[in-house]
Design a protein around this motif. Sequence first.
Motif, PDB file in Angstrom:
ATOM      1  N   GLY A   1       8.873  -0.889   5.901  1.00 49.39           N
ATOM      2  CA  GLY A   1       9.355  -0.392   4.618  1.00 49.39           C
ATOM      3  C   GLY A   1       8.258  -0.120   3.602  1.00 49.39           C
ATOM      4  N   ARG A   2       7.009  -0.234   4.024  1.00 48.98           N
ATOM      5  CA  ARG A   2       5.814   0.159   3.256  1.00 48.98           C
ATOM      6  C   ARG A   2       5.485  -0.808   2.131  1.00 48.98           C
ATOM      7  NH1 ARG A   2       8.462   4.791   5.040  1.00 48.98           N
ATOM      8  NH2 ARG A   2       9.805   5.049   3.242  1.00 48.98           N
ATOM      9  N   ARG A   3       6.441  -1.158   1.276  1.00 46.05           N
ATOM     10  CA  ARG A   3       6.262  -2.161   0.225  1.00 46.05           C
ATOM     11  C   ARG A   3       5.071  -1.867  -0.697  1.00 46.05           C
ATOM     12  NH1 ARG A   3       8.973  -6.934   1.841  1.00 46.05           N
ATOM     13  NH2 ARG A   3      10.687  -6.289   3.191  1.00 46.05           N
ATOM     14  N   VAL A   4       4.854  -0.595  -1.016  1.00 49.46           N
ATOM     15  CA  VAL A   4       3.828  -0.273  -2.011  1.00 49.46           C
ATOM     16  C   VAL A   4       4.332  -0.666  -3.399  1.00 49.46           C
ATOM     17  CG1 VAL A   4       2.861   1.595  -0.612  1.00 49.46           C
ATOM     18  CG2 VAL A   4       4.669   2.112  -2.280  1.00 49.46           C
ATOM     19  N   PHE A   5       3.402  -0.777  -4.341  1.00 49.02           N
ATOM     20  CA  PHE A   5       3.768  -1.090  -5.726  1.00 49.02           C
ATOM     21  C   PHE A   5       4.052   0.232  -6.440  1.00 49.02           C
ATOM     22  CE2 PHE A   5       1.139  -4.595  -4.261  1.00 49.02           C
ATOM     23  CZ  PHE A   5       1.924  -5.686  -4.599  1.00 49.02           C
ATOM     24  N   PRO A   6       5.334   0.552  -6.685  1.00 49.58           N
ATOM     25  CA  PRO A   6       5.701   1.909  -7.107  1.00 49.58           C
ATOM     26  C   PRO A   6       5.117   2.336  -8.442  1.00 49.58           C
ATOM     27  CG  PRO A   6       7.592   0.428  -7.264  1.00 49.58           C
ATOM     28  CD  PRO A   6       6.528  -0.309  -6.535  1.00 49.58           C
ATOM     29  N   GLU A   7       4.952   1.418  -9.391  1.00 51.83           N
ATOM     30  CA  GLU A   7       4.477   1.794 -10.720  1.00 51.83           C
ATOM     31  C   GLU A   7       2.950   1.751 -10.834  1.00 51.83           C
ATOM     32  OE1 GLU A   7       6.497   3.141 -13.049  1.00 51.83           O
ATOM     33  OE2 GLU A   7       7.862   3.031 -11.339  1.00 51.83           O
ATOM     34  N   PHE A   8       2.278   1.331  -9.779  1.00 54.36           N
ATOM     35  CA  PHE A   8       0.816   1.361  -9.752  1.00 54.36           C
ATOM     36  C   PHE A   8       0.356   2.665  -9.126  1.00 54.36           C
ATOM     37  CE2 PHE A   8       0.026  -3.539  -9.574  1.00 54.36           C
ATOM     38  CZ  PHE A   8       0.698  -3.670 -10.783  1.00 54.36           C
ATOM     39  N   THR A   9      -0.830   3.107  -9.500  1.00 56.00           N
ATOM     40  CA  THR A   9      -1.374   4.323  -8.904  1.00 56.00           C
ATOM     41  C   THR A   9      -1.798   4.065  -7.458  1.00 56.00           C
ATOM     42  OG1 THR A   9      -3.664   3.885  -9.540  1.00 56.00           O
ATOM     43  CG2 THR A   9      -2.261   5.047 -11.151  1.00 56.00           C
ATOM     44  N   VAL A  10      -2.067   5.153  -6.768  1.00 55.60           N
ATOM     45  CA  VAL A  10      -2.593   5.040  -5.402  1.00 55.60           C
ATOM     46  C   VAL A  10      -3.865   4.206  -5.394  1.00 55.60           C
ATOM     47  CG1 VAL A  10      -3.695   6.376  -3.550  1.00 55.60           C
ATOM     48  CG2 VAL A  10      -1.527   7.169  -4.562  1.00 55.60           C
ATOM     49  N   MET A  11      -4.776   4.486  -6.319  1.00 54.92           N
ATOM     50  CA  MET A  11      -6.042   3.749  -6.376  1.00 54.92           C
ATOM     51  C   MET A  11      -5.805   2.265  -6.658  1.00 54.92           C
ATOM     52  SD  MET A  11      -9.315   3.951  -6.023  1.00 54.92           S
ATOM     53  CE  MET A  11      -9.911   5.625  -6.349  1.00 54.92           C
ATOM     54  N   GLU A  12      -4.889   1.966  -7.558  1.00 57.74           N
ATOM     55  CA  GLU A  12      -4.596   0.556  -7.873  1.00 57.74           C
ATOM     56  C   GLU A  12      -4.009  -0.165  -6.659  1.00 57.74           C
ATOM     57  OE1 GLU A  12      -3.728   0.950 -12.681  1.00 57.74           O
ATOM     58  OE2 GLU A  12      -2.113   1.321 -11.239  1.00 57.74           O
ATOM     59  N   ASN A  13      -3.120   0.506  -5.937  1.00 57.51           N
ATOM     60  CA  ASN A  13      -2.557  -0.083  -4.718  1.00 57.51           C
ATOM     61  C   ASN A  13      -3.651  -0.384  -3.704  1.00 57.51           C
ATOM     62  OD1 ASN A  13       0.617  -0.195  -4.035  1.00 57.51           O
ATOM     63  ND2 ASN A  13       0.272   1.368  -5.617  1.00 57.51           N
ATOM     64  N   LEU A  14      -4.572   0.536  -3.538  1.00 53.25           N
ATOM     65  CA  LEU A  14      -5.650   0.323  -2.571  1.00 53.25           C
ATOM     66  C   LEU A  14      -6.539  -0.846  -2.978  1.00 53.25           C
ATOM     67  CD1 LEU A  14      -6.651   4.020  -1.800  1.00 53.25           C
ATOM     68  CD2 LEU A  14      -5.460   2.438  -0.273  1.00 53.25           C
ATOM     69  N   ARG A  15      -6.867  -0.918  -4.263  1.00 57.01           N
ATOM     70  CA  ARG A  15      -7.751  -2.001  -4.718  1.00 57.01           C
ATOM     71  C   ARG A  15      -7.074  -3.368  -4.600  1.00 57.01           C
ATOM     72  NH1 ARG A  15     -12.514  -0.532  -6.696  1.00 57.01           N
ATOM     73  NH2 ARG A  15     -12.853   1.620  -7.382  1.00 57.01           N
ATOM     74  N   ILE A  16      -5.751  -3.401  -4.731  1.00 49.02           N
ATOM     75  CA  ILE A  16      -5.025  -4.659  -4.545  1.00 49.02           C
ATOM     76  C   ILE A  16      -5.252  -5.192  -3.128  1.00 49.02           C
ATOM     77  CG2 ILE A  16      -2.689  -5.602  -4.244  1.00 49.02           C
ATOM     78  CD1 ILE A  16      -1.896  -3.922  -6.719  1.00 49.02           C
TER      79      ILE A  16
ATOM     80  N   GLN B   1      -4.682   9.170  -8.583  1.00 49.99           N
ATOM     81  CA  GLN B   1      -4.256   8.728  -9.908  1.00 49.99           C
ATOM     82  C   GLN B   1      -2.752   8.862 -10.126  1.00 49.99           C
ATOM     83  OE1 GLN B   1      -6.428   7.036 -11.709  1.00 49.99           O
ATOM     84  NE2 GLN B   1      -7.833   7.468 -10.009  1.00 49.99           N
ATOM     85  N   GLN B   2      -2.026   9.266  -9.072  1.00 48.04           N
ATOM     86  CA  GLN B   2      -0.566   9.333  -9.166  1.00 48.04           C
ATOM     87  C   GLN B   2       0.052   7.965  -8.897  1.00 48.04           C
ATOM     88  OE1 GLN B   2      -0.257  13.699  -6.998  1.00 48.04           O
ATOM     89  NE2 GLN B   2       1.517  12.334  -6.884  1.00 48.04           N
ATOM     90  N   LYS B   3       1.215   7.728  -9.510  1.00 46.88           N
ATOM     91  CA  LYS B   3       1.955   6.513  -9.179  1.00 46.88           C
ATOM     92  C   LYS B   3       2.458   6.589  -7.736  1.00 46.88           C
ATOM     93  CE  LYS B   3       3.568   5.162 -13.775  1.00 46.88           C
ATOM     94  NZ  LYS B   3       4.754   4.854 -14.608  1.00 46.88           N
ATOM     95  N   ALA B   4       2.491   5.456  -7.077  1.00 47.56           N
ATOM     96  CA  ALA B   4       2.934   5.424  -5.687  1.00 47.56           C
ATOM     97  C   ALA B   4       4.373   5.918  -5.537  1.00 47.56           C
ATOM     98  CB  ALA B   4       2.806   4.012  -5.133  1.00 47.56           C
ATOM     99  N   SER B   5       5.176   5.737  -6.566  1.00 45.26           N
ATOM    100  CA  SER B   5       6.577   6.165  -6.509  1.00 45.26           C
ATOM    101  C   SER B   5       6.732   7.674  -6.391  1.00 45.26           C
ATOM    102  CB  SER B   5       7.335   5.679  -7.748  1.00 45.26           C
ATOM    103  OG  SER B   5       6.747   6.203  -8.933  1.00 45.26           O
TER     104      SER B   5
END
Length: 234
Positions: A84-99, A129-133
């Motif tokens: 189900g991927r479980r990305v953080f929808p309100e974080f950007t792509v870059m923020e998700n990667l750095r997490i 820089q786009q939100k994951a959502s």
Amino acid sequence: MLRLENIHLNYGRIQALRGISLEVLPGKVVSLLGPNGAGKSSTLKVISGLLSPNDGKLVLDGQAIEGRSCSFMVKSGIIHCPEGRRVFPEFTVMENLRIGAYQRPQGSDVEDDLNRIFGYFPRLKERSQQKASTLSGGEQQMLAIGRSLMGKPKLLLLDEPSLGIAPKLVAEIFEILRTINRSGTSMLLVEQNAHMAMKISDYSYVMENGKIGLEGSAAELKNNPKLRELYLGG
């Protein structure tokens, strides 16, 4: 590298895993196949520390690790990319990667790994820089895999990477997984798409009702009449 020996797991009175034994050798891709409810995801959760087995041994590089915390597993190089991927929808792509690199020491070649992941998944760089959502399902799966790679896994656990993704993107993602494996990352892949999984796997186990029913290489399994009947449509 990783060995499970007679792993049992209960959910109350329900036996989810009934004596699971399997092995992932260094540098190999191993797939865990079977229908819904067979126990595939539960097996991954035991390995990553999300669940503690009721019995059995989990051995990583000769060290018994069953029942250890998720944090310990991550520091040991076991990274779980969940269903189900479980990305953080309100974080950007870059923020998700750095997490994904949160357990790593400051300044530990994180930028080099970001560039490597953008090489695997150019779409993530375009949308950094786009939100994951705002990403498509396939792009979110790419992001989930990229975030997992930021943890520098020795063993990457992948739970249903093809789920809910268009066939063209599934083929693309599996080809990238093959490339990642060739760079030295071992993988344990849970997948209902048996055809696609066996294409990139060195060895496969087939689960049924919490037990291993079949095992072997893709060449050994693809013509097995039981596998074809149960999982490949006869």
